[in-house]
Design an enzyme around this catalytic site. Structure first.
Site, PDB file in Angstrom:
ATOM      1  N   SER A 186       9.213 -52.514  37.652  1.00  0.00           N
ATOM      2  CA  SER A 186       8.059 -52.914  38.450  1.00  0.00           C
ATOM      3  C   SER A 186       6.726 -52.405  37.929  1.00  0.00           C
ATOM      4  O   SER A 186       5.704 -53.039  38.133  1.00  0.00           O
ATOM      5  CB  SER A 186       8.241 -52.454  39.889  1.00  0.00           C
ATOM      6  OG  SER A 186       8.258 -51.052  39.953  1.00  0.00           O
ATOM      7  N   HIS A 214      12.161 -57.517  41.537  1.00  0.00           N
ATOM      8  CA  HIS A 214      10.912 -58.121  41.053  1.00  0.00           C
ATOM      9  C   HIS A 214      11.157 -59.444  40.330  1.00  0.00           C
ATOM     10  O   HIS A 214      10.253 -59.971  39.691  1.00  0.00           O
ATOM     11  CB  HIS A 214      10.155 -57.142  40.157  1.00  0.00           C
ATOM     12  CG  HIS A 214       9.653 -55.978  40.948  1.00  0.00           C
ATOM     13  ND1 HIS A 214       8.483 -56.013  41.662  1.00  0.00           N
ATOM     14  CD2 HIS A 214      10.208 -54.771  41.188  1.00  0.00           C
ATOM     15  CE1 HIS A 214       8.315 -54.868  42.298  1.00  0.00           C
ATOM     16  NE2 HIS A 214       9.350 -54.093  42.027  1.00  0.00           N
ATOM     17  N   THR A 242      15.442 -58.389  46.988  1.00  0.00           N
ATOM     18  CA  THR A 242      14.622 -58.195  48.192  1.00  0.00           C
ATOM     19  C   THR A 242      14.177 -59.548  48.736  1.00  0.00           C
ATOM     20  O   THR A 242      14.069 -60.534  47.992  1.00  0.00           O
ATOM     21  CB  THR A 242      13.380 -57.335  47.877  1.00  0.00           C
ATOM     22  OG1 THR A 242      12.675 -57.071  49.089  1.00  0.00           O
ATOM     23  CG2 THR A 242      12.419 -58.050  46.933  1.00  0.00           C
ATOM     24  N   LYS A 245       9.330 -59.669  48.536  1.00  0.00           N
ATOM     25  CA  LYS A 245       8.334 -59.889  47.480  1.00  0.00           C
ATOM     26  C   LYS A 245       8.183 -61.408  47.275  1.00  0.00           C
ATOM     27  O   LYS A 245       7.505 -62.049  48.063  1.00  0.00           O
ATOM     28  CB  LYS A 245       8.732 -59.090  46.246  1.00  0.00           C
ATOM     29  CG  LYS A 245       8.821 -57.580  46.593  1.00  0.00           C
ATOM     30  CD  LYS A 245       8.927 -56.677  45.420  1.00  0.00           C
ATOM     31  CE  LYS A 245       9.369 -55.262  45.773  1.00  0.00           C
ATOM     32  NZ  LYS A 245       8.448 -54.477  46.590  1.00  0.00           N
TER      33      LYS A 245
HETATM   34  N1  PLP Z   1      13.775 -51.882  43.771  1.00  0.00           N
HETATM   35  C1  PLP Z   1      12.656 -51.901  43.044  1.00  0.00           C
HETATM   36  C2  PLP Z   1      12.760 -51.950  41.564  1.00  0.00           C
HETATM   37  C3  PLP Z   1      11.399 -51.860  43.665  1.00  0.00           C
HETATM   38  O1  PLP Z   1      10.275 -51.859  42.936  1.00  0.00           O
HETATM   39  C4  PLP Z   1      11.337 -51.828  45.073  1.00  0.00           C
HETATM   40  C5  PLP Z   1      10.038 -51.815  45.798  1.00  0.00           C
HETATM   41  O2  PLP Z   1       8.989 -52.013  45.295  1.00  0.00           O
HETATM   42  C6  PLP Z   1      12.534 -51.815  45.783  1.00  0.00           C
HETATM   43  C7  PLP Z   1      13.730 -51.839  45.113  1.00  0.00           C
HETATM   44  C8  PLP Z   1      12.521 -51.771  47.272  1.00  0.00           C
HETATM   45  O3  PLP Z   1      12.395 -53.060  47.776  1.00  0.00           O
HETATM   46  P1  PLP Z   1      11.745 -53.296  49.223  1.00  0.00           P
HETATM   47  O4  PLP Z   1      10.264 -53.283  49.023  1.00  0.00           O
HETATM   48  O5  PLP Z   1      12.305 -54.583  49.692  1.00  0.00           O
HETATM   49  O6  PLP Z   1      12.198 -52.137  50.065  1.00  0.00           O
END
Ligand code: PLP
Length: 402
Positions: A186, A214, A242, A245
């Site tokens: 990210s 992402h 997720t 996003k």
């Molecule tokens: N995994 C990664 C690589 C992330 O960057 C993020 C959040 O930015 C998450 C998991 C967590 O996802 P969520 O925002 O849905 O809690």
């Protein structure tokens, strides 16, 4: 103990090093994104350049309508955990949609992507006897916490280095192995060599676990992520993602075999002991996923804007980290300067890009993380580049491009 002075001294230390976080008070305006109102002493319109609502699906008319209709039909909250009164047809439909998106037998919803990583990895690591989790050194905090909570033995492998992973898997010997990594990282926006990693996992009989947070909605012909784009989804044991996003809602999930998903459903405390997502969120997410499965338009417009911004940054001599994703990190390398630039962009130019400082990124690699979306106009891009160009010459920023 004097709790108050302890809290204050820790906060003062954060402020002194420039890492104290302040939030922008935004009022998102449906139909106007990436425009939003920013509330301060006055209310000003800003253009958001750092949103993870990557495709603007949070304001898509069908997605919004689906959420409103479901709230009208079913009310607001789920009313309970999935086990006790909170399971709904909307959750079931969304899980079926997600399983289909990734070509898996089953999917399981969580209240966020963070919780899905935390709960799934901690359950797998704790309940597979003698398991070892091999984790990429740049994995997200949610995976790190999941691994830690599992109390399984942990081995960190060098970022994206499948040869190092191979060596470390060899060294582990004959134990159950779980390999956890991301597709799009990210903060640097780099993409993992998924094929090589999967091949190494297969050679060692390791269970592969990929975080596509992402990438879902963004890559692949149907938005199934980089694993879909590369034709590798069927070779990865767990695909995690997720809904918060690119799908524009909130929530997280894992997909995998029916047995694995049922195992996590049955043992993960982070799944069992919490109120289910509101049915309206599940319905909206389903609509968003269905839309992005068939519409490539948002992805295409977003990609075109990413390319335009990169080209314009290059022309303006503003260094940004090279990568193959939609994430454009403009490196500042100093927390105070990073905050200052962000503040000036907001105050003088009506541009909102949150400074990304420690602990989200290592100290010395502070940055502005720019995420162009399909709804940014050419005039928005002109304005962003003009602002950055003006600031660049004014601040004589020391570049720290990795
Ligand atoms: N995994 C990664 C690589 C992330 O960057 C993020 C959040 O930015 C998450 C998991 C967590 O996802 P969520 O925002 O849905 O809690």
């Amino acid at each position: 103990m004097d709790f108050a002075s302890h809290f204050q001294s820790q906060l003062d230390a954060l402020k002194a090093e420039g890492n104290y976080r302040t939030f922008a008070d935004l009022e998102r305006r449906c139909g106007a994104f990436p425009r939003a109102n920013r509330h301060g002493d006055t209310v000003e319109e800003v253009t958001v350049w750092c949103s993870n609502d990557y495709l603007g699906m949070g304001q898509h008319p069908e997605v919004v309508a689906s959420m409103i209709e479901t709230v009208r039909a079913c009310g607001t909250g789920a009313g309970g955990t999935r086990n006790i009164g909170g399971n709904s047809v909307q959750h079931r439909a969304l899980e079926a949609e997600l399983a289909d998106l990734h070509g898996k037998e089953a999917a399981l919803l969580f209240t966020s992507g963070y919780v899905s990583n935390w709960a799934a990895l901690s359950t797998l690591g704790a309940r597979i006897p003698n398991a070892v989790i091999l984790s990429d050194e740049k994995n997200h905090a949610s995976m790190i916490e999941g691994v830690r909570h599992s109390r399984a033995d942990k081995v960190i492998w060098k970022h994206n280095d499948w040869r190092d992973l191979d060596r470390k898997l060899n060294a582990v010997g004959d134990r159950p192995k779980i390999v956890a990594f991301e597709s799009v990282y990210s903060m640097d926006g780099d993409i993992a060599p998924i094929r090589e990693i999967v091949e190494v996992c297969e050679a060692h009989g390791a269970l592969s676990y990929i975080d596509e947070v992402h990438a879902v909605g963004m890559y692949g012909d149907h938005g199934g992520g980089v694993s879909e784009r590369e034709g590798l989804a069927h070779r990865i044991d767990v695909i995690e993602g997720t809904l918060g996003k690119a799908f524009g809602c909130v929530g997280g999930y894992i997909t995998g075999t029916a047995a694995l998903v049922d195992f996590v459903r049955s043992f993960a405390s982070g799944f069992i002991f919490t109120t289910a997502l509101p049915p309206a969120v599940a319905a909206a997410a389903t609509t968003s996923i269905r839309h992005l499965k068939v519409s490539g338009e948002e992805r295409a417009r977003q990609k075109a804007n990413v390319a335009k911004v990169r080209a314009r940054l290059d022309r303006a001599g503003i260094p940004h980290m090279a990568n193959e994703s939609h994430i454009i990190p403009v490196m500042i390398g100093d927390p105070v300067k990073c905050r200052m630039i962000s503040d000036i962009l907001m105050a003088d130019w009506g541009i909102y890009v949150q400074p990304i400082n420690y602990p989200t990124v290592p100290k010395g690699t502070e940055r502005l993380r720019i995420t162009p979306g399909p709804h940014h106009t050419d005039a928005d891009i002109d304005h962003l580049i003009a602002a950055l160009t003006a600031l660049w010459s004014r601040c004589a920023i020391s570049h720290a491009v990795a």
